[in-house]
Design an enzyme around this catalytic site. Structure first.
Site, PDB file in Angstrom:
ATOM      1  CD  GLN A 129     -29.101   5.005   9.491  1.00  0.00           C
ATOM      2  OE1 GLN A 129     -29.631   4.429   8.542  1.00  0.00           O
ATOM      3  NE2 GLN A 129     -28.225   4.421  10.283  1.00  0.00           N
ATOM      4  NE  ARG A 173     -19.862  16.374  23.398  1.00  0.00           N
ATOM      5  CZ  ARG A 173     -20.951  15.606  23.568  1.00  0.00           C
ATOM      6  NH1 ARG A 173     -20.898  14.314  23.283  1.00  0.00           N
ATOM      7  NH2 ARG A 173     -22.072  16.123  24.011  1.00  0.00           N
ATOM      8  CE1 TYR A 195     -15.854   0.016  19.288  1.00  0.00           C
ATOM      9  CE2 TYR A 195     -14.205   0.950  20.771  1.00  0.00           C
ATOM     10  CZ  TYR A 195     -14.769  -0.151  20.133  1.00  0.00           C
ATOM     11  OH  TYR A 195     -14.243  -1.399  20.351  1.00  0.00           O
ATOM     12  CG  ASP A 226     -18.562   4.758  14.471  1.00  0.00           C
ATOM     13  OD1 ASP A 226     -18.536   5.076  15.666  1.00  0.00           O
ATOM     14  OD2 ASP A 226     -19.443   4.022  13.973  1.00  0.00           O
ATOM     15  CB  ALA A 253     -13.038   0.116  17.220  1.00  0.00           C
ATOM     16  CG  ASP A 285     -17.861   6.894  24.199  1.00  0.00           C
ATOM     17  OD1 ASP A 285     -18.393   6.163  25.066  1.00  0.00           O
ATOM     18  OD2 ASP A 285     -18.476   7.826  23.637  1.00  0.00           O
ATOM     19  CB  CYS A 299     -22.988   4.036  28.069  1.00  0.00           C
ATOM     20  SG  CYS A 299     -22.962   3.021  26.602  1.00  0.00           S
TER      21      CYS A 299
END
Lengths: 386, 386
Positions: free
Chosen positions: A192, A204, A221, A242, A269, A289, A329
């Protein structure tokens, strides 16, 4: 191989990808991943690239001067990538040292965590040259150990198996690295993958500076919680949302190892945001995010709705003067889409905000002028009106 | 006055401008600049704004709560604007304290230079309330003197005369201010306005850090030469190009008063760039910061060509690893247009570049989420490939 006339200008202008429609003809008998001379219809040389007739992207350009694609070529590319980053990434020993075509090497991604290198080889061309590429990486980065995580689905489209394992040296069972005053960990060989997004480093830090000890911080998220951990380390009361329980498990362990507490909320979320609203929670800062919501242009309207819904909740719960960071992203989701979503959200939340910053990916994820797709991480920072 | 149904959502959502097509009806007998209650067709109040039936923008919203537009209102707006900037503008005593609708006051622009305030009142609404606004500005900023430069053509469209003169206190003949280690000056009452663009402050600092003593620096469309002066102060050999001889005269004087030298080239920017190319000049850093080339959307293609031509010359003369900043102050010219122009230029110059930064206007020129037009200054910083 020869390009079609209409494609010459784009690819000669340093755009590295050629699709089936760009190619006039290719020499018979080319094997997947062969390096080919790329020519104009008139015969003059444009440069060299990897060719894979069966791949979704048959041509990936490597140079525009026709030089040999050998160990020296790969060493130069790695050296240039390291030079590009020199002095621009501080207070961490974790960075991306090679970002594929944005560093002139389509298909090679390498992250360095202290002395340990993580490598991903994504296409038939780099697979064919794996020994040269790994040798260049080893010699130029000086990493004492390295492992491969070429277990991306992208490889299947290139006719390659998924591969992972040790490349050289003694790869520790648990890799430790730092970002500012946080000590972080991951197990390179875990089935994983629970990684850490290096590309949100600057954001951050930006968000961390906007919370004071004791103030409530919300990380939507969160994944393994980079934002939450930074805010908690600054003394904020972080809450992470999450739907990935494994990631939340990692976050919980990292919080403990860093001597901080982060409240965890497992679930969807938007549902969790509604629940927090019903609980009359307020926050001094919120991060939204999500994972890539728009892999294709067609996904943009749906992604916009999700951003709008999330931002509406966030703006409602934000204290006046508080900050909201919204991040995407997805290459196809643009800054203007983020601003549009936020504007509709502010209207719904009956408030307004100053756009105090628009930020992009950090220097170890270069944005190359010739490759528009290399700009992918975009964020807007809002300050809710007082 | 009452809005048309289709316009309610946009204006209730904090967009401050209403055009003729947004207005269903207005009470008879309203004078230019009157404050009106703005209502939905059903009669419920949206907020208050200035109304000028003859103006290009008949409605300019002031609030969304129906509160009185009185001295207290203006004082709050100025206080909020000052609070918004607090701690965000350093190492200078020159900043924009009020940026019109981006600070919730459509039509009022005020710049502070030390103790001296420069004020511009742009529409019939703020003209009617000039005494209240000036009192609020005087009390909240504490400026000991102030002058008015309401000599913008915008006022004519509002049926107003152009006005300039002293507002209060002893306005010095020559105002002195500083930005970092530069001491700068202007004559407030000069007929010929030769100002200083406060909004390029952060970009000046960014470029200055990219040159070493002795390196050649080129400032295209220099105007009074903020970029050139900063680079020269860092030891670079600055060259400034502008077609405005008066601005170059100011630049020459400021250079002398700051103990630096700046080479001046008077003439058309693109012609001067060609001349420099013919002289085989090279530069370590170049700034391309033209005046607004795109006042309307239709101007974008022409502006793109000018940016492309300028950037092509600049990239050709740039040393490998050198930096090029390209800036636009036109709302309609977007970051993507800058990137497109630069990409074509890089192709023509047979090179490539990293986009190392995309920057926006600084904190004293706020970008308000509800007012897309308030985002106007966008710049890209390129590093030419080595």
């Amino acid at each position: 191989m020869t390009l079609k006339p209409a494609s010459v200008r784009r690819i000669a202008g340093r755009y590295p990808f050629g699709h089936a429609g760009d190619i006039q003809d290719a020499a018979p008998g080319l094997a997947p991943g062969d390096v080919v001379d790329v020519r104009e219809p008139g015969g003059s040389l444009i440069g060299r690239g990897y060719f894979n007739a069966d791949g979704a992207t048959p041509l990936r350009m490597l140079n525009w001067d026709g030089g040999d694609i050998d160990l020296n070529f790969y060493r130069s590319r790695v050296r240039e990538a390291l030079a590009r980053r020199a002095g621009r990434i501080a207070d961490t020993n974790a960075l991306r040292v090679l970002h594929a075509e944005a560093d002139g090497l389509p298909g090679v991604v390498a992250d360095q965590f202290g002395e340990v290198l993580s490598v991903q080889l994504r296409n038939a061309g780099v697979e064919r040259h794996r020994d040269l590429i790994l040798r260049a990486l080893r010699e130029e980065t000086g990493a004492t150990s390295a492992f491969e995580r070429s277990d991306t689905g992208e490889r299947r489209k290139e006719g390659l198996e998924l591969v992972s394992g040790v490349l050289w040296g003694d790869v520790p069972e648990k890799v430790t690295f730092f970002e500012d005053d946080l000590t972080l960990h991951f197990a390179p060989m875990d089935a994983q993958k629970t990684g850490f997004f290096l590309d949100q480093r600057d954001n951050r830090r930006l968000m961390r500076r906007l919370v004071q000890p004791g103030q409530p911080f919300l990380d939507v998220y969160s994944y393994t919680g980079g934002f939450s951990l930074h805010a908690a380390k600054a003394g904020a009361r972080s809450t992470a949302i999450d739907k990935d329980n494994v990631a939340l498990g990692v976050l919980e362990r990292e919080a403990r190892e860093n001597g901080v507490q982060v409240g965890l909320r497992w679930g969807d979320a938007l549902e969790q945001l509604s629940a927090l609203e019903k609980e009359k929670k307020t926050f001094q800062a919120v991060v939204l995010d999500p994972p890539t919501l728009a892999k294709r242009k067609d996904d943009v309207p749906r992604a916009k709705r999700i951003f709008t819904d999330g931002a509406t909740s966030a703006l409602r719960m934000l204290s006046p003067g508080g900050h909201l960071l919204i991040s995407t992203c997805a290459h196809y989701f643009r800054v203007d889409d983020l601003l549009d979503a936020a504007r509709v959200a502010a209207g719904a939340a009956q408030t307004d905000a100053e756009v105090v910053a628009i930020t992009y990916q950090p220097a170890d994820h270069p944005h190359l002028l010739s490759v528009p797709e290399s700009l992918y991480l975009k964020s807007i920072l809002l300050r809710k009106q007082t």
